[in-house]
Enzyme design. Structure first.
Site, PDB file in Angstrom:
ATOM      1  N   TYR A  98      -8.539   2.060 -34.580  1.00  0.00           N
ATOM      2  CA  TYR A  98      -8.113   3.404 -34.961  1.00  0.00           C
ATOM      3  C   TYR A  98      -8.331   4.464 -33.884  1.00  0.00           C
ATOM      4  O   TYR A  98      -7.489   5.354 -33.724  1.00  0.00           O
ATOM      5  CB  TYR A  98      -8.764   3.796 -36.284  1.00  0.00           C
ATOM      6  CG  TYR A  98      -8.109   3.103 -37.452  1.00  0.00           C
ATOM      7  CD1 TYR A  98      -6.995   3.653 -38.064  1.00  0.00           C
ATOM      8  CD2 TYR A  98      -8.585   1.885 -37.923  1.00  0.00           C
ATOM      9  CE1 TYR A  98      -6.364   3.009 -39.125  1.00  0.00           C
ATOM     10  CE2 TYR A  98      -7.976   1.234 -38.979  1.00  0.00           C
ATOM     11  CZ  TYR A  98      -6.865   1.797 -39.575  1.00  0.00           C
ATOM     12  OH  TYR A  98      -6.245   1.150 -40.614  1.00  0.00           O
ATOM     13  N   GLU A 140      -9.584  -1.078 -46.233  1.00  0.00           N
ATOM     14  CA  GLU A 140      -9.504  -2.402 -45.601  1.00  0.00           C
ATOM     15  C   GLU A 140     -10.852  -3.118 -45.645  1.00  0.00           C
ATOM     16  O   GLU A 140     -10.901  -4.341 -45.865  1.00  0.00           O
ATOM     17  CB  GLU A 140      -8.993  -2.238 -44.167  1.00  0.00           C
ATOM     18  CG  GLU A 140      -7.526  -1.842 -44.123  1.00  0.00           C
ATOM     19  CD  GLU A 140      -7.118  -1.093 -42.863  1.00  0.00           C
ATOM     20  OE1 GLU A 140      -7.838  -1.205 -41.834  1.00  0.00           O
ATOM     21  OE2 GLU A 140      -6.091  -0.394 -42.905  1.00  0.00           O
ATOM     22  N   ARG A 206       4.815 -12.580 -39.087  1.00  0.00           N
ATOM     23  CA  ARG A 206       5.694 -12.098 -40.148  1.00  0.00           C
ATOM     24  C   ARG A 206       5.042 -12.380 -41.498  1.00  0.00           C
ATOM     25  O   ARG A 206       4.207 -13.291 -41.634  1.00  0.00           O
ATOM     26  CB  ARG A 206       7.060 -12.776 -40.099  1.00  0.00           C
ATOM     27  CG  ARG A 206       7.840 -12.566 -38.818  1.00  0.00           C
ATOM     28  CD  ARG A 206       8.266 -11.125 -38.610  1.00  0.00           C
ATOM     29  NE  ARG A 206       9.111 -11.001 -37.426  1.00  0.00           N
ATOM     30  CZ  ARG A 206       8.645 -10.771 -36.197  1.00  0.00           C
ATOM     31  NH1 ARG A 206       7.339 -10.653 -36.002  1.00  0.00           N
ATOM     32  NH2 ARG A 206       9.474 -10.661 -35.183  1.00  0.00           N
ATOM     33  N   TYR A 208       5.383 -13.370 -45.628  1.00  0.00           N
ATOM     34  CA  TYR A 208       6.200 -14.105 -46.595  1.00  0.00           C
ATOM     35  C   TYR A 208       5.467 -14.158 -47.933  1.00  0.00           C
ATOM     36  O   TYR A 208       4.270 -14.453 -47.988  1.00  0.00           O
ATOM     37  CB  TYR A 208       6.477 -15.531 -46.098  1.00  0.00           C
ATOM     38  CG  TYR A 208       7.234 -15.550 -44.786  1.00  0.00           C
ATOM     39  CD1 TYR A 208       8.610 -15.300 -44.754  1.00  0.00           C
ATOM     40  CD2 TYR A 208       6.565 -15.766 -43.588  1.00  0.00           C
ATOM     41  CE1 TYR A 208       9.298 -15.281 -43.554  1.00  0.00           C
ATOM     42  CE2 TYR A 208       7.250 -15.754 -42.376  1.00  0.00           C
ATOM     43  CZ  TYR A 208       8.614 -15.507 -42.363  1.00  0.00           C
ATOM     44  OH  TYR A 208       9.295 -15.478 -41.161  1.00  0.00           O
ATOM     45  N   SER A 209       6.196 -13.865 -48.998  1.00  0.00           N
ATOM     46  CA  SER A 209       5.590 -13.885 -50.333  1.00  0.00           C
ATOM     47  C   SER A 209       5.230 -15.302 -50.745  1.00  0.00           C
ATOM     48  O   SER A 209       5.940 -16.266 -50.426  1.00  0.00           O
ATOM     49  CB  SER A 209       6.566 -13.305 -51.365  1.00  0.00           C
ATOM     50  OG  SER A 209       6.734 -11.926 -51.169  1.00  0.00           O
ATOM     51  N   GLY A 276      18.454 -11.015 -53.505  1.00  0.00           N
ATOM     52  CA  GLY A 276      18.313 -11.836 -52.313  1.00  0.00           C
ATOM     53  C   GLY A 276      16.968 -12.529 -52.241  1.00  0.00           C
ATOM     54  O   GLY A 276      16.454 -13.071 -53.230  1.00  0.00           O
ATOM     55  N   VAL A 392       8.529  -4.037 -50.242  1.00  0.00           N
ATOM     56  CA  VAL A 392       9.532  -4.014 -49.177  1.00  0.00           C
ATOM     57  C   VAL A 392       9.176  -5.090 -48.167  1.00  0.00           C
ATOM     58  O   VAL A 392       8.036  -5.158 -47.704  1.00  0.00           O
ATOM     59  CB  VAL A 392       9.572  -2.634 -48.483  1.00  0.00           C
ATOM     60  CG1 VAL A 392      10.528  -2.663 -47.308  1.00  0.00           C
ATOM     61  CG2 VAL A 392      10.001  -1.564 -49.476  1.00  0.00           C
ATOM     62  N   PHE A 393      10.149  -5.938 -47.826  1.00  0.00           N
ATOM     63  CA  PHE A 393       9.932  -6.914 -46.759  1.00  0.00           C
ATOM     64  C   PHE A 393      10.212  -6.212 -45.430  1.00  0.00           C
ATOM     65  O   PHE A 393      11.324  -5.770 -45.167  1.00  0.00           O
ATOM     66  CB  PHE A 393      10.844  -8.121 -46.926  1.00  0.00           C
ATOM     67  CG  PHE A 393      10.515  -8.975 -48.120  1.00  0.00           C
ATOM     68  CD1 PHE A 393       9.242  -8.974 -48.675  1.00  0.00           C
ATOM     69  CD2 PHE A 393      11.465  -9.795 -48.698  1.00  0.00           C
ATOM     70  CE1 PHE A 393       8.929  -9.760 -49.770  1.00  0.00           C
ATOM     71  CE2 PHE A 393      11.164 -10.593 -49.796  1.00  0.00           C
ATOM     72  CZ  PHE A 393       9.897 -10.576 -50.325  1.00  0.00           C
TER      73      PHE A 393
END
Length: 401
Positions: A98, A140, A206, A208-209, A276, A392-393
């Site tokens: 930070y 966090e 990346r 991914y759910s 989608g 949101v992806f």
């Protein structure tokens, strides 16, 4: 809460800062990557840097946070912070990042706004940044503690034990811990990060759910191969790599689960709306509801380009059938006549025929225009804004539009 002396300064300069935020964030990332080029290779999504979506999302989050501080000082910006904090945890971000970010962000403000950034203005916006940063650091830290790991210690080796081609552009991967232990617990709707080393040496990440219910010995993700619509940005480099290389037996770096789109355990009615690849967290929720013998009313909505593009279509229908009182509504922009059923429609999702009560909780996942359209229709049917949740992806552009 913003200090009394900073409130009028931030309020007075917010229009100028807000109007220039995308330029400010552009300068910020240039400065950051000049000092730390490895961050672009190994942490930040390079595609989102090319198309500008990451800059836009950062600008939207900062503007929303600052606006809340001066316009509604008694409210906690939990929704904004929770989404960012969960993403940071899935990347292994720690508190020592930070100061670096703050230094370059505030320097970018000074570069763009020039002489308008007096010492008083600089101090006020420094306070805004550190209010946001410290809140994120605390959130966090709680997420790391709840997962039982040291801050940033999120990566584990997972083996691809099964691979299933769902469509020409989507593949599902079943993952098992490489050490033979149990898969980590998670909550229905959460995601994981996957980190891969690309041919140029970059280690890109990346999200991914997780697309099955918790409590299994394995995890499953479904990866859609991202393709550039107009050639202005490259095809998805991680999704393309996974399609080409993630065969059975391959070992991947996978993070602990994260994400704040979490299925409520209340007994109120549900709407699960997807489009989608947004179907994936909804599959986890449906699987969980079926495995726990849930009896709450569940309305499942899904929109897609065509039945051929509707991944996990048969599985979704089977999961809905397992839940008493659940019903499924499908919309296809093309070829809807190729499938039959009482609640299959042609075109985009229109909720006119749905009967929903005001105590319904809704979860949305899919492209931003789809979620905005569905959210508007749900509000018109009497759902409270606080009862409509979304995922949101990629960068969260909701606040910046």
């Amino acid at each position: 809460m913003l200090s009394a002396q900073s409130v009028p300064v931030v309020r007075a300069t917010l229009p100028a800062v807000g109007a220039s935020l995308t330029t400010i964030t552009d300068h910020f990332y240039q400065r950051l990557f000049e000092e730390r080029p490895e961050l672009l290779l190994n942490l930040f999504n390079r595609t989102n840097q090319v198309n500008g979506s990451q800059r836009e999302a950062l600008a939207g989050a900062v503007a929303a946070f600052a606006t809340l501080l001066v316009e509604r000082p008694d409210e906690r910006p939990d929704a904004i912070l929770s989404r960012i904090a969960n993403k940071h945890v899935s990347l292994g971000i720690t508190a020592d990042s930070y100061p670096l970010v703050g230094r370059h962000l505030l320097a970018a403000v000074a570069e763009v706004l020039g002489d308008a950034v007096t010492p008083e203005v600089a101090a006020a916006w420094d306070e805004v940044y550190w209010l946001m940063a410290n809140a994120l650091i605390a959130t966090e830290a709680r997420l790391y503690a709840a997962a039982g790991v040291a801050d940033g210690d999120v990566w584990r080796k997972m083996v691809v034990t099964e691979r299933h081609e769902q469509s020409p552009d989507a593949v599902s991967l079943v993952l098992s811990p490489a050490d033979g232990g149990p898969a980590r617990p998670f909550k229905p709707g959460q995601y994981v990060s996957v980190r891969v080393e690309l041919p140029d040496g970059a280690r890109q990440i990346r999200q991914y759910s997780l697309s099955t219910a918790p409590g299994r010995d394995t995890w499953r993700i479904t990866v859609k191969r991202e393709r550039s619509a107009d050639g202005t940005v490259p095809d998805g480099e991680v999704s393309s790599w996974l399609h080409a290389n993630a065969k059975e037996g391959y070992v991947l770096d996978v993070s602990l689960p994260a994400g704040d789109l979490i299925l409520s355990e209340a007994d109120t009615p549900l709407v699960l709306a997807s489009a989608g690849i947004g179907i994936t967290p909804m599959l986890s929720m449906l699987d969980h509801l079926g495995r726990t013998d849930a009896t709450r009313p569940v309305t499942v909505l899904h929109a897609d380009r065509s039945p051929r593009h509707h991944i996990h279509r048969a599985e979704q229908a089977q999961l809905v059938d397992r839940i008493p009182g659940a019903d499924l509504h499908l919309w296809y922009e093309n070829d809807a006549h190729h499938v039959t059923g009482p609640q299959i429609y042609s075109g985009r999702a229109v909720l006119d025929d749905l009967n929903l009560t005001g105590d319904t909780t809704a979860y949305l996942c899919g492209p931003l225009p789809f979620m905005r359209a569905v959210r508007g229709q749900l509000l018109a049917k009497g759902l409270h804004p606080s009862a409509i949740h979304y995922e949101v992806f990629g960068p969260d552009l909701w606040l910046s539009k």
